[in-house]
Design a protein around this motif. Structure first.
Motif, PDB file in Angstrom:
ATOM      1  N   ALA A 247       6.170  -3.638 -12.295  1.00  0.00           N
ATOM      2  CA  ALA A 247       7.082  -4.365 -11.825  1.00  0.00           C
ATOM      3  C   ALA A 247       8.113  -4.778 -13.165  1.00  0.00           C
ATOM      4  O   ALA A 247       7.705  -5.582 -13.760  1.00  0.00           O
ATOM      5  CB  ALA A 247       6.682  -5.600 -10.913  1.00  0.00           C
ATOM      6  N   VAL A 273      13.406  -6.455  -5.437  1.00  0.00           N
ATOM      7  CA  VAL A 273      13.440  -5.240  -4.768  1.00  0.00           C
ATOM      8  C   VAL A 273      14.608  -4.130  -5.317  1.00  0.00           C
ATOM      9  O   VAL A 273      14.502  -2.984  -5.762  1.00  0.00           O
ATOM     10  CB  VAL A 273      13.153  -4.947  -3.402  1.00  0.00           C
ATOM     11  CG1 VAL A 273      13.335  -3.680  -2.963  1.00  0.00           C
ATOM     12  CG2 VAL A 273      11.769  -5.768  -3.101  1.00  0.00           C
ATOM     13  N   SER A 277      14.292  -1.217  -7.864  1.00  0.00           N
ATOM     14  CA  SER A 277      14.470   0.025  -7.625  1.00  0.00           C
ATOM     15  C   SER A 277      15.497   0.768  -8.358  1.00  0.00           C
ATOM     16  O   SER A 277      15.346   2.137  -8.694  1.00  0.00           O
ATOM     17  CB  SER A 277      14.972  -0.148  -6.010  1.00  0.00           C
ATOM     18  OG  SER A 277      13.789  -0.482  -5.199  1.00  0.00           O
ATOM     19  N   LEU A 299       5.774  -1.297  -5.030  1.00  0.00           N
ATOM     20  CA  LEU A 299       6.377  -1.083  -3.742  1.00  0.00           C
ATOM     21  C   LEU A 299       5.765  -1.174  -2.339  1.00  0.00           C
ATOM     22  O   LEU A 299       5.858  -1.599  -1.405  1.00  0.00           O
ATOM     23  CB  LEU A 299       7.625  -0.328  -3.824  1.00  0.00           C
ATOM     24  CG  LEU A 299       8.969  -0.725  -2.621  1.00  0.00           C
ATOM     25  CD1 LEU A 299       9.402  -1.990  -2.790  1.00  0.00           C
ATOM     26  CD2 LEU A 299      10.120   0.293  -2.986  1.00  0.00           C
ATOM     27  N   ARG A 302       3.770  -3.722  -1.354  1.00  0.00           N
ATOM     28  CA  ARG A 302       4.747  -4.934  -0.762  1.00  0.00           C
ATOM     29  C   ARG A 302       4.815  -4.575   0.792  1.00  0.00           C
ATOM     30  O   ARG A 302       4.796  -5.305   1.568  1.00  0.00           O
ATOM     31  CB  ARG A 302       5.825  -5.201  -1.497  1.00  0.00           C
ATOM     32  CG  ARG A 302       5.890  -5.274  -3.028  1.00  0.00           C
ATOM     33  CD  ARG A 302       5.279  -6.743  -3.340  1.00  0.00           C
ATOM     34  NE  ARG A 302       3.952  -7.021  -3.139  1.00  0.00           N
ATOM     35  CZ  ARG A 302       2.828  -6.312  -3.899  1.00  0.00           C
ATOM     36  NH1 ARG A 302       3.088  -5.562  -4.957  1.00  0.00           N
ATOM     37  NH2 ARG A 302       1.653  -6.602  -3.729  1.00  0.00           N
ATOM     38  N   LEU A 314      10.095  -6.468   3.856  1.00  0.00           N
ATOM     39  CA  LEU A 314       9.983  -6.770   2.299  1.00  0.00           C
ATOM     40  C   LEU A 314      10.762  -8.119   2.356  1.00  0.00           C
ATOM     41  O   LEU A 314      11.740  -8.574   3.126  1.00  0.00           O
ATOM     42  CB  LEU A 314      10.684  -5.825   1.337  1.00  0.00           C
ATOM     43  CG  LEU A 314      10.198  -4.570   1.349  1.00  0.00           C
ATOM     44  CD1 LEU A 314      11.163  -3.562   0.619  1.00  0.00           C
ATOM     45  CD2 LEU A 314       8.944  -4.703   0.377  1.00  0.00           C
ATOM     46  N   ALA A 361      15.973   0.533  -2.064  1.00  0.00           N
ATOM     47  CA  ALA A 361      14.675   0.898  -2.459  1.00  0.00           C
ATOM     48  C   ALA A 361      14.620   2.353  -2.212  1.00  0.00           C
ATOM     49  O   ALA A 361      13.988   3.268  -2.958  1.00  0.00           O
ATOM     50  CB  ALA A 361      13.696   0.315  -1.476  1.00  0.00           C
TER      51      ALA A 361
END
Length: 607
Positions: A247, A273, A277, A299, A302, A314, A361
């Motif tokens: 991450a 996010v 992304s 991701l 999540r 999310l 994303a």
């Protein structure tokens, strides 16, 4: 040492789990451990007197200072030149690229004289838990050990150390060719010190670190113009990625102001996010597939957890291990960078609704081969369920990309990115023959397009605007042609670009919006937003305005700091503002460089 050096007056070192800032005068004034989002050990950048720092520098610093990275690495070299001699401090953190979180982290500092004679000074003043926890010092001839409630730190140095209260200091004179070493190791309470460092061992370790970074850079497929800046940005994004989870964090720091003396001081040491992304998409465009693969899995975890507020799949940001709890608190004992108070740890914006994150994303992960090979059936089911939810939820006011605290609105950019989510989802479903409610997704995609062009368009401005019914221009919409929402050379887009030129652009620098025209719930103003400047370059290139795009891109390079790093914003006098270095800025630099380079190549092929 300066009480508060300029934000840009720093280089970044890290071990892929946490990072530290080193000023161009040899001071480590920011370091949090064991993770990016952990409490600080050195935080003089947020409170000079109480935050703690680690200095290793010439004792009499009247001379010329220079700082550089060893080529294509995260090994930082700070050079000092005076009539008596030339000295260097080499700083790095041993890389820990594995998927297991390490319980201890090291700052390695090497002082050496390359010409003449230089006397070096060492001062180590750790302040644990954001300087809220005291510590006890044990000093032996071999090391200094700092015992704190939540950690134990060891300083092992060939510089003779003496006690200074509960801290240490020392000095050593080095002639040409001589070297002194200082290794600062932080681990759990009661942890044993590592073996005493030797000059030979440190040299071997440093070269191993150099090899790691140079071999990683060589896997890039980018061979275009501005290679140095692109590679430096890629290394910076890699440094800001937490290896155990894959991450990326938005920045290495917290609390650095968007306006000196103002209240816009946020904690950016988390994984958005959106930012994550787009960071991964930028690295993927350069050929770094492993980083994209790790983030896809992060991701996906999540999405399976369904941890967003109010039932959303999310939330907008998480801790690096995926923990959704980011309680915001004010560190009242810190005065803030140059009096920029309050200093916040945690981020209350994590509870905001920002619907654009689903578009970023899907855009970031829509490199078909990577998603198809790595997401798998269960990963696809998570994405499909998310798009099914979005089909019911996209037509809602939200807080928008800029995390304003002035209430929810129908933000145009949020709708554009919802369109992007459906567009990419439909393409992936077709490419890989995956089960999907394509009729529903297509209807939602088309409704969004119609709605944006009807309600997000301002006839007077002849432009897409920030929110429905408003007249405020917003630079986030510079992404609209990149994601394919609008043709980059259509009349509507060209007039939008012209309107932004008139209102948001200042000598090629771009404001994200006018806070006076669009109240955001906060006092004060801010500088131009560096992300938006690079998005502007990207949009100019796509619009065929290549001369303007290249000139704006080249001018923007002059705002980089001495080692090629960017913060979040540029102030009125050209100073860098906000948290540092900023992943958003560096990922957009890569995006702009690749777009502009490809456009220039096509132009030259036609000549």
């Amino acid at each position: 040492m300066d009480r508060y050096p300029p934000i840009a007056d720093h280089g970044l070192i890290g071990d892929l789990q946490t990072a530290a800032l080193v000023s161009s005068h040899g001071v480590i004034d920011w370091f949090a451990t064991p993770r990016f989002d952990s409490p600080s050990v050195f935080a003089a950048l947020l409170d000079h007197d109480g935050g703690g720092y680690f200095l290793l520098a010439p004792e009499h610093p009247e001379g010329t200072w220079k700082q550089l990275y060893y080529p294509d690495t995260a090994v930082l070299v700070t050079r000092f030149m005076s009539p008596d001699g030339v000295g260097e401090i080499v700083d790095y953190m041993p890389v820990q690229p594995g998927t297991t979180a390490a319980d201890r982290h090291q700052l390695v500092r090497v002082a050496r004289t390359v010409r003449g004679t230089v006397r070096f000074e060492l001062v180590c003043r750790p302040r644990f838990d954001y300087a809220r926890a005291g510590h006890r010092l044990d000093l032996t001839p071999e090391r200094a050990t700092f015992h704190a409630p939540g950690a134990t730190a060891h300083l092992q140095s060939s510089v003779p150390l003496e006690q200074d209260g509960q801290d240490v200091r020392g000095a050593v004179t080095l002639n040409a060719g001589e070297v002194a070493v200082a290794v600062f190791t932080v681990g759990p309470p009661g942890g044993q010190a590592p073996p005493s460092p030797t000059t030979e061992g440190i040299a071997e370790d440093a070269w191993s670190n150099i090899d790691f970074w140079q071999l990683w850079v060589r896997t890039s497929r980018y061979r275009g113009r501005w290679t140095d800046m692109v590679y430096r940005s890629a290394i910076t994004l890699k440094l800001l990625t937490y290896a155990p989870s894959g991450a990326p964090v938005a920045a290495a720091t917290m609390g650095l102001p968007e306006q000196v003396g103002g209240e816009r001081n946020w904690d950016y040491r988390y994984t958005w996010v959106r930012d994550g992304s787009l960071s991964i998409r930028a690295l993927l465009d350069l050929g770094f597939v492993e980083e994209a693969t790790r983030f896809i899995h992060w991701l996906g975890d999540r999405l399976h957890a369904h941890e967003g507020p109010d039932g959303e799949p999310l939330q907008i940001m998480y801790r690096v291990d995926g923990d959704p709890h980011l309680t915001e608190e004010i560190l009242e004992h810190f005065e803030g960078y140059r009096g920029s108070y309050p200093v916040r740890a945690g981020n209350a914006a994590s509870d905001q609704l920002q619907l654009d994150i689903y578009g970023e994303a899907l855009y970031g992960l829509a490199e078909g081969r990577v998603v198809g090979e790595q997401a798998g059936y269960h990963g696809w089911k998570g994405l499909a369920a998310t798009l099914d939810w979005l089909a019911d939820s996209w037509d809602r006011p939200d807080e928008g990309i800029w995390e304003t605290r002035g209430g929810r609105k129908d933000f145009t950019y949020s709708r554009v990115m919802c369109w992007t989510a459906f567009d990419r989802g439909l393409k992936l479903a077709a490419e890989f023959s995956r089960p999907a409610d394509t009729v529903r997704w297509t209807r939602a995609r088309d409704e969004i397009l119609e709605q944006v062009m009807q309600h997000g368009w301002n006839e007077k401005e002849q432009a897409l605007v920030q929110y429905y019914g408003g007249d405020v221009l917003d630079a986030s919409l510079l992404l609209a042609p990149r994601v394919g929402f609008i043709s980059p050379r259509s009349p509507g887009w060209l007039s939008t670009l012209d309107a932004m030129d008139r209102v948001l652009v200042s000598d090629s620098l771009v404001y994200r919006y006018d806070p006076q025209a669009s109240p955001d719930g906060l006092r004060g103003t801010e500088g131009t937003f560096s992300l938006c400047t690079f998005l502007y370059v990207d949009a100019l290139a796509r619009a065929g305005r290549l001369s303007e795009a290249r000139y704006a891109f080249e001018k923007m390079q002059t705002y980089a700091n001495h080692v090629g790093l960017f913060a979040e914003e540029i102030g009125p006098s050209g100073e860098q503002l906000g948290n540092f270095p900023q992943a958003f800025t560096h990922l957009s630099l890569i995006m702009a460089a690749t777009t502009l380079n490809d456009a220039l190549d096509r132009l030259w092929q036609r000549v």
